[in-house]
Design a protein around this motif. Structure first.
Motif, PDB file in Angstrom:
ATOM      1  N   GLU A 190      -0.879  -3.964   5.597  1.00 33.83           N
ATOM      2  CA  GLU A 190       0.413  -3.302   5.718  1.00 33.83           C
ATOM      3  C   GLU A 190       0.253  -1.966   6.432  1.00 33.83           C
ATOM      4  OE1 GLU A 190       3.694  -1.404   2.718  1.00 33.83           O
ATOM      5  OE2 GLU A 190       2.718  -3.277   2.120  1.00 33.83           O
ATOM      6  N   VAL A 191       1.202  -1.659   7.282  1.00 35.18           N
ATOM      7  CA  VAL A 191       1.207  -0.382   7.995  1.00 35.18           C
ATOM      8  C   VAL A 191       2.181   0.533   7.273  1.00 35.18           C
ATOM      9  CG1 VAL A 191       1.691   0.746  10.198  1.00 35.18           C
ATOM     10  CG2 VAL A 191       0.689  -1.537  10.177  1.00 35.18           C
ATOM     11  N   THR A 192       1.687   1.676   6.853  1.00 31.86           N
ATOM     12  CA  THR A 192       2.527   2.629   6.121  1.00 31.86           C
ATOM     13  C   THR A 192       3.244   3.560   7.093  1.00 31.86           C
ATOM     14  OG1 THR A 192       0.786   4.288   5.958  1.00 31.86           O
ATOM     15  CG2 THR A 192       0.871   2.616   4.199  1.00 31.86           C
ATOM     16  N   ALA A 193       4.192   4.305   6.577  1.00 34.76           N
ATOM     17  CA  ALA A 193       4.901   5.300   7.393  1.00 34.76           C
ATOM     18  C   ALA A 193       3.919   6.338   7.929  1.00 34.76           C
ATOM     19  CB  ALA A 193       5.997   5.968   6.575  1.00 34.76           C
ATOM     20  N   ARG A 194       2.930   6.684   7.118  1.00 32.87           N
ATOM     21  CA  ARG A 194       1.913   7.659   7.555  1.00 32.87           C
ATOM     22  C   ARG A 194       1.092   7.084   8.717  1.00 32.87           C
ATOM     23  NH1 ARG A 194      -3.621   9.226   5.539  1.00 32.87           N
ATOM     24  NH2 ARG A 194      -3.858  11.378   6.183  1.00 32.87           N
ATOM     25  N   ASP A 195       0.732   5.788   8.601  1.00 31.80           N
ATOM     26  CA  ASP A 195      -0.004   5.125   9.680  1.00 31.80           C
ATOM     27  C   ASP A 195       0.801   5.164  10.978  1.00 31.80           C
ATOM     28  OD1 ASP A 195      -2.074   4.410   7.918  1.00 31.80           O
ATOM     29  OD2 ASP A 195      -1.179   2.447   7.501  1.00 31.80           O
TER      30      ASP A 195
END
Length: 100
Positions: A42-47
């Motif tokens: 999963e790609v986070t908002a931070r990523d």
């Protein structure tokens, strides 16, 4: 996805494919689920924020490099493309617009 179908689909042997998947897992791009296969992490908002910040820097560097190295050639090519687009647009033949 399990390695066997992916191996067959890509036409690769299982050994280098498993090694590549293991590296992608170590890098955090994939998550291995026992008896189920590999899944994209999963790609986070931070990523995403990090990716876009890096992209801003890289695009700026690439733009400055392109502009500084061949500024006259680049401008001439843009003028030529604009003239080609104007010619076909004036002729009403939008299908023939050059792609560049």
């Amino acid at each position: 996805m399990a390695t066997q179908p992916l191996s067959e689909r890509l036409g690769l042997s299982a050994t280098p494919l498993k090694a590549a998947l293991a590296v992608l897992e170590q890098e955090g791009f994939l998550t291995a689920v026992p008896h189920r296969g590999y899944f994209v992490s999963e790609v986070t908002a931070r990523d995403m924020r990090e990716i876009y910040e890096l992209r801003e820097v890289i695009d700026g560097i690439a733009g400055r490099s392109a502009a500084g190295q061949q500024e006259h050639e680049f401008a001439a090519r843009l003028r030529d493309l604009l003239a080609e687009h104007e010619a076909v647009a004036t002729a009403g033949d939008l299908v023939a617009c050059p792609a560049g």
